[in-house]
Motif scaffolding. Structure first.
Motif, PDB file in Angstrom:
ATOM      1  N   SER A 185       0.813  -1.209   0.000  1.00  0.00           N
ATOM      2  CA  SER A 185       0.000   0.000   0.000  1.00  0.00           C
ATOM      3  C   SER A 185       0.847   1.260   0.000  1.00  0.00           C
ATOM      4  CB  SER A 185      -0.928   0.012   1.222  1.00  0.00           C
ATOM      5  OG  SER A 185      -0.169  -0.034   2.431  1.00  0.00           O
ATOM      6  N   GLU A 186       2.097   1.160   0.473  1.00  0.00           N
ATOM      7  CA  GLU A 186       2.952   2.341   0.495  1.00  0.00           C
ATOM      8  C   GLU A 186       3.606   2.536  -0.860  1.00  0.00           C
ATOM      9  OE1 GLU A 186       6.117   1.921   3.289  1.00  0.00           O
ATOM     10  OE2 GLU A 186       6.774  -0.012   2.495  1.00  0.00           O
ATOM     11  N   TRP A 187       4.100   3.747  -1.078  1.00  0.00           N
ATOM     12  CA  TRP A 187       4.758   4.098  -2.318  1.00  0.00           C
ATOM     13  C   TRP A 187       6.257   3.797  -2.220  1.00  0.00           C
ATOM     14  CZ3 TRP A 187       1.798   5.629  -6.389  1.00  0.00           C
ATOM     15  CH2 TRP A 187       0.504   6.076  -6.101  1.00  0.00           C
ATOM     16  N   THR A 188       6.833   3.364  -3.326  1.00  0.00           N
ATOM     17  CA  THR A 188       8.269   3.134  -3.428  1.00  0.00           C
ATOM     18  C   THR A 188       8.857   4.098  -4.444  1.00  0.00           C
ATOM     19  OG1 THR A 188       8.119   0.783  -2.836  1.00  0.00           O
ATOM     20  CG2 THR A 188      10.063   1.467  -4.078  1.00  0.00           C
ATOM     21  N   MET A 189      10.023   4.626  -4.138  1.00  0.00           N
ATOM     22  CA  MET A 189      10.751   5.481  -5.071  1.00  0.00           C
ATOM     23  C   MET A 189      12.105   4.832  -5.353  1.00  0.00           C
ATOM     24  SD  MET A 189      12.175   9.408  -4.553  1.00  0.00           S
ATOM     25  CE  MET A 189      10.559  10.150  -4.325  1.00  0.00           C
ATOM     26  N   LEU A 190      12.422   4.664  -6.629  1.00  0.00           N
ATOM     27  CA  LEU A 190      13.733   4.181  -7.061  1.00  0.00           C
ATOM     28  C   LEU A 190      14.519   5.362  -7.603  1.00  0.00           C
ATOM     29  CD1 LEU A 190      12.656   0.918  -8.941  1.00  0.00           C
ATOM     30  CD2 LEU A 190      13.174   1.219  -6.502  1.00  0.00           C
ATOM     31  N   ILE A 191      15.816   5.441  -7.258  1.00  0.00           N
ATOM     32  CA  ILE A 191      16.593   6.634  -7.545  1.00  0.00           C
ATOM     33  C   ILE A 191      17.986   6.247  -8.035  1.00  0.00           C
ATOM     34  CG2 ILE A 191      17.394   8.845  -6.605  1.00  0.00           C
ATOM     35  CD1 ILE A 191      15.359   7.369  -4.164  1.00  0.00           C
ATOM     36  N   THR A 192      18.485   6.940  -9.045  1.00  0.00           N
ATOM     37  CA  THR A 192      19.878   6.816  -9.457  1.00  0.00           C
ATOM     38  C   THR A 192      20.762   7.380  -8.355  1.00  0.00           C
ATOM     39  OG1 THR A 192      19.402   6.964 -11.814  1.00  0.00           O
ATOM     40  CG2 THR A 192      21.599   7.653 -11.107  1.00  0.00           C
ATOM     41  N   ALA A 193      21.730   6.604  -7.891  1.00  0.00           N
ATOM     42  CA  ALA A 193      22.566   7.044  -6.768  1.00  0.00           C
ATOM     43  C   ALA A 193      23.942   6.400  -6.857  1.00  0.00           C
ATOM     44  CB  ALA A 193      21.897   6.690  -5.436  1.00  0.00           C
ATOM     45  N   GLY A 194      24.855   6.910  -6.027  1.00  0.00           N
ATOM     46  CA  GLY A 194      26.209   6.379  -5.977  1.00  0.00           C
ATOM     47  C   GLY A 194      26.588   5.964  -4.572  1.00  0.00           C
ATOM     48  N   SER A 195      27.312   4.878  -4.467  1.00  0.00           N
ATOM     49  CA  SER A 195      27.744   4.374  -3.165  1.00  0.00           C
ATOM     50  C   SER A 195      29.044   5.047  -2.722  1.00  0.00           C
ATOM     51  CB  SER A 195      27.962   2.863  -3.226  1.00  0.00           C
ATOM     52  OG  SER A 195      28.584   2.402  -2.042  1.00  0.00           O
ATOM     53  N   PRO A 196      29.136   5.441  -1.451  1.00  0.00           N
ATOM     54  CA  PRO A 196      30.396   6.006  -0.952  1.00  0.00           C
ATOM     55  C   PRO A 196      31.465   4.942  -0.712  1.00  0.00           C
ATOM     56  CG  PRO A 196      28.801   5.859   0.827  1.00  0.00           C
ATOM     57  CD  PRO A 196      28.079   5.445  -0.425  1.00  0.00           C
ATOM     58  N   LYS A 197      31.112   3.666  -0.883  1.00  0.00           N
ATOM     59  CA  LYS A 197      32.027   2.567  -0.581  1.00  0.00           C
ATOM     60  C   LYS A 197      32.648   1.947  -1.827  1.00  0.00           C
ATOM     61  CE  LYS A 197      29.434   1.381   3.609  1.00  0.00           C
ATOM     62  NZ  LYS A 197      28.680   0.311   4.318  1.00  0.00           N
ATOM     63  N   ALA A 198      32.441   2.555  -2.972  1.00  0.00           N
ATOM     64  CA  ALA A 198      32.973   1.985  -4.217  1.00  0.00           C
ATOM     65  C   ALA A 198      34.480   2.157  -4.308  1.00  0.00           C
ATOM     66  CB  ALA A 198      32.294   2.641  -5.412  1.00  0.00           C
ATOM     67  N   ASN A 199      35.115   1.226  -4.996  1.00  0.00           N
ATOM     68  CA  ASN A 199      36.560   1.302  -5.200  1.00  0.00           C
ATOM     69  C   ASN A 199      36.942   2.309  -6.270  1.00  0.00           C
ATOM     70  OD1 ASN A 199      37.157  -0.677  -3.260  1.00  0.00           O
ATOM     71  ND2 ASN A 199      36.801  -2.321  -4.737  1.00  0.00           N
ATOM     72  N   SER A 200      36.011   2.578  -7.196  1.00  0.00           N
ATOM     73  CA  SER A 200      36.297   3.549  -8.245  1.00  0.00           C
ATOM     74  C   SER A 200      34.980   4.144  -8.739  1.00  0.00           C
ATOM     75  CB  SER A 200      37.041   2.900  -9.416  1.00  0.00           C
ATOM     76  OG  SER A 200      36.172   2.079 -10.188  1.00  0.00           O
ATOM     77  N   ARG A 201      35.093   5.268  -9.440  1.00  0.00           N
ATOM     78  CA  ARG A 201      33.910   5.944  -9.980  1.00  0.00           C
ATOM     79  C   ARG A 201      33.137   5.043 -10.931  1.00  0.00           C
ATOM     80  NH1 ARG A 201      29.986   7.568 -11.640  1.00  0.00           N
ATOM     81  NH2 ARG A 201      29.331   9.649 -12.340  1.00  0.00           N
ATOM     82  N   ARG A 202      33.822   4.168 -11.630  1.00  0.00           N
ATOM     83  CA  ARG A 202      33.167   3.309 -12.616  1.00  0.00           C
ATOM     84  C   ARG A 202      32.508   2.090 -11.982  1.00  0.00           C
ATOM     85  NH1 ARG A 202      37.024   1.552 -16.878  1.00  0.00           N
ATOM     86  NH2 ARG A 202      35.151   0.678 -17.796  1.00  0.00           N
ATOM     87  N   GLU A 203      32.524   1.999 -10.646  1.00  0.00           N
ATOM     88  CA  GLU A 203      31.916   0.856  -9.972  1.00  0.00           C
ATOM     89  C   GLU A 203      30.889   1.270  -8.928  1.00  0.00           C
ATOM     90  OE1 GLU A 203      35.073  -1.351  -8.196  1.00  0.00           O
ATOM     91  OE2 GLU A 203      35.954  -1.990 -10.080  1.00  0.00           O
ATOM     92  N   GLU A 204      30.540   2.555  -8.861  1.00  0.00           N
ATOM     93  CA  GLU A 204      29.810   3.055  -7.706  1.00  0.00           C
ATOM     94  C   GLU A 204      28.280   2.954  -7.799  1.00  0.00           C
ATOM     95  OE1 GLU A 204      31.065   7.145  -7.543  1.00  0.00           O
ATOM     96  OE2 GLU A 204      29.185   7.830  -8.441  1.00  0.00           O
ATOM     97  N   ALA A 205      27.745   2.544  -8.936  1.00  0.00           N
ATOM     98  CA  ALA A 205      26.295   2.605  -9.122  1.00  0.00           C
ATOM     99  C   ALA A 205      25.539   1.694  -8.161  1.00  0.00           C
ATOM    100  CB  ALA A 205      25.937   2.238 -10.553  1.00  0.00           C
ATOM    101  N   VAL A 206      24.506   2.257  -7.518  1.00  0.00           N
ATOM    102  CA  VAL A 206      23.528   1.504  -6.745  1.00  0.00           C
ATOM    103  C   VAL A 206      22.160   2.094  -7.039  1.00  0.00           C
ATOM    104  CG1 VAL A 206      25.066   0.805  -4.864  1.00  0.00           C
ATOM    105  CG2 VAL A 206      23.889   3.015  -4.737  1.00  0.00           C
ATOM    106  N   MET A 207      21.120   1.387  -6.638  1.00  0.00           N
ATOM    107  CA  MET A 207      19.760   1.891  -6.820  1.00  0.00           C
ATOM    108  C   MET A 207      19.244   2.413  -5.485  1.00  0.00           C
ATOM    109  SD  MET A 207      16.453   0.093  -8.593  1.00  0.00           S
ATOM    110  CE  MET A 207      16.253  -1.205  -7.355  1.00  0.00           C
ATOM    111  N   GLY A 208      19.076   3.731  -5.410  1.00  0.00           N
ATOM    112  CA  GLY A 208      18.535   4.332  -4.208  1.00  0.00           C
ATOM    113  C   GLY A 208      17.075   3.955  -4.011  1.00  0.00           C
TER     114      GLY A 208
END
Length: 316
Positions: free
Chosen positions: A158-181
Motif C-alpha cells: 500500500s505504500e509508495w516506493t521510489m527508485l533513484i539513481t545514486a552512488g555508493s560512498p564505498k565503491a573502489n572507483s567511480r566506474r563501480e559506484e552505481a547503486v539503486m537508491g
C-alpha cells in the motif's frame, strides 16, 4: 518518429495514461544552443498528448527551474508521474541548484489536478541522499547523484516506493559506484530514505532512469548506462552501453546488476515501458547517437515482451 521537435532536442521522457489519452513528459532544450552537450543545463520539461503513442500534440510546458535560492534553481530533470487516492497527480523530478554549482541532485515534486497546470510543493526537496548509504557533498564527495525518481507501488504493497539513481560512498572507483537508491512513503510527501538495492562493483558506474514493471508475468527492472560507465568486462564482451533490463523478483529482493542484459538497439537511451490501450507493452526511448551525431527525438513505440533470463526483448 514519435516525437521530433524542430526547435528543441528531446531526450529523457516519462509517460502516464489519464484513462483516455497518453501524456508524455520529456526533457527539452533549444537546438539554438548548437552543442547538444549544453542541453543538460538549459532544460525545461515539455508535455505532449497522444491517442496512440505515435502522433503527439505538444501542449504547454509542464515545468521550468525555480528562482534562486531553490533546489531546482538550475535544472528540472527526469522524473515520473503518479495519481494519488484523491485523484491528484504528482510529478516527482530531479532538481539541481545554482547554489550547489549543480553538483547536488535532489528529488522535488509538483502536483496537478489535470496534468496540464503544475504547482511545485512547498519545502522542497522531498527526498535527498542520506550520507549513511549514498555519496553526498556533505561527506566530501565532489558530486551528489540522487536523481531520476521512479515512483510506484510494488505488488501487494500500500505504500509508495521510489527508485533513484545514486552512488555508493564505498565503491573502489567511480566506474563501480552505481547503486539503486530507495525511499518509501505513505502519503507521497514524507519520504524515508532506505539502504540501496544492488551494490557497488556490479558492473556499472551509473544506472540511470529506473523503472519497474511486470511484463507478461516477468518482473523487470529497466535502466540505462552510457559507454563510459560500464565495466571493462562488459566492454570486453562488446557492449557499448545503452538500455539494460534486469529480471528480478516481484519484491525486489534479488537485485544484482551483474545479471543485467543489454537491449539489442544501442542507439536508444533513457527508455520507458509504456502500455498501450490494447494492453501491450512498448519501449519508448530517445534516439541518442547515430553515426556519431546526437539525434534528440523520441522513437516510435517498440513492442516488447520479457524473458526470465534474456530480460526485455523485442516482440516478434
Amino acid at each position: 518518429m514519435a516525437l521530433r521537435l524542430p526547435g528543441q532536442w528531446v531526450w529523457d521522457s516519462w509517460f502516464v495514461f489519464d484513462g483516455q489519452k497518453h501524456h508524455a513528459f520529456y526533457l527539452q532544450a533549444s537546438r539554438g544552443l548548437l552543442d547538444p552537450n549544453r542541453r543538460h543545463r538549459n532544460v525545461t520539461v515539455g508535455h505532449a498528448i497522444s491517442n496512440d503513442l505515435k502522433s503527439w500534440t505538444v501542449v504547454a510546458d509542464a515545468l521550468a527551474p525555480s528562482e534562486s535560492p531553490a533546489p531546482d534553481s538550475w535544472t528540472t530533470w527526469t522524473g515520473s508521474v503518479v495519481r494519488d487516492e484523491a485523484g491528484l497527480w504528482w510529478m516527482f523530478y530531479t532538481g539541481t541548484s545554482r547554489e550547489d554549482a549543480g553538483e547536488r541532485q535532489t528529488v522535488c515534486a509538483a502536483t496537478s489536478p489535470d496534468l496540464i497546470t503544475w504547482t511545485k510543493v512547498t519545502n522542497l526537496p522531498v527526498a535527498a541522499a542520506d550520507t549513511r548509504w549514498y555519496k553526498t557533498l556533505a561527506a566530501g564527495f565532489d558530486n551528489e547523484p540522487f536523481r531520476d525518481p521512479w515512483v510506484f507501488k510494488l505488488p501487494g504493497q500500500s505504500e509508495w516506493t521510489m527508485l533513484i539513481t545514486a552512488g555508493s560512498p564505498k565503491a573502489n572507483s567511480r566506474r563501480e559506484e552505481a547503486v539503486m537508491g530507495v525511499a518509501k512513503s505513505k502519503d507521497l510527501i514524507n519520504w524515508q530514505i532506505q539502504a540501496p538495492l544492488g551494490a557497488p562493483g556490479q558492473g556499472f558506474g551509473e544506472t540511470e532512469v529506473f523503472q519497474f514493471e511486470i511484463i507478461d508475468g516477468v518482473p523487470i527492472l529497466l535502466f540505462c548506462c552510457s559507454s563510459q560507465w560500464i565495466s571493462d568486462e562488459r566492454k570486453a564482451a562488446g557492449e557499448i552501453g545503452g538500455v539494460y533490463s534486469l529480471p528480478v523478483s516481484a519484491d525486489l529482493s534479488d537485485v544484482d546488476f551483474k545479471r543485467a542484459v543489454l537491449f539489442p538497439d544501442t542507439s536508444l537511451y533513457a527508455s520507458r515501458l509504456v502500455q498501450d490501450t490494447n494492453g501491450g507493452w512498448n519501449l519508448i526511448a530517445f534516439l541518442n547517437n547515430v553515426n556519431g551525431e546526437f539525434v534528440g527525438e523520441l522513437c516510435d513505440p517498440i513492442p516488447v515482451t520479457a524473458d526470465p533470463v534474456k530480460g526485455l526483448v523485442p516482440k516478434v
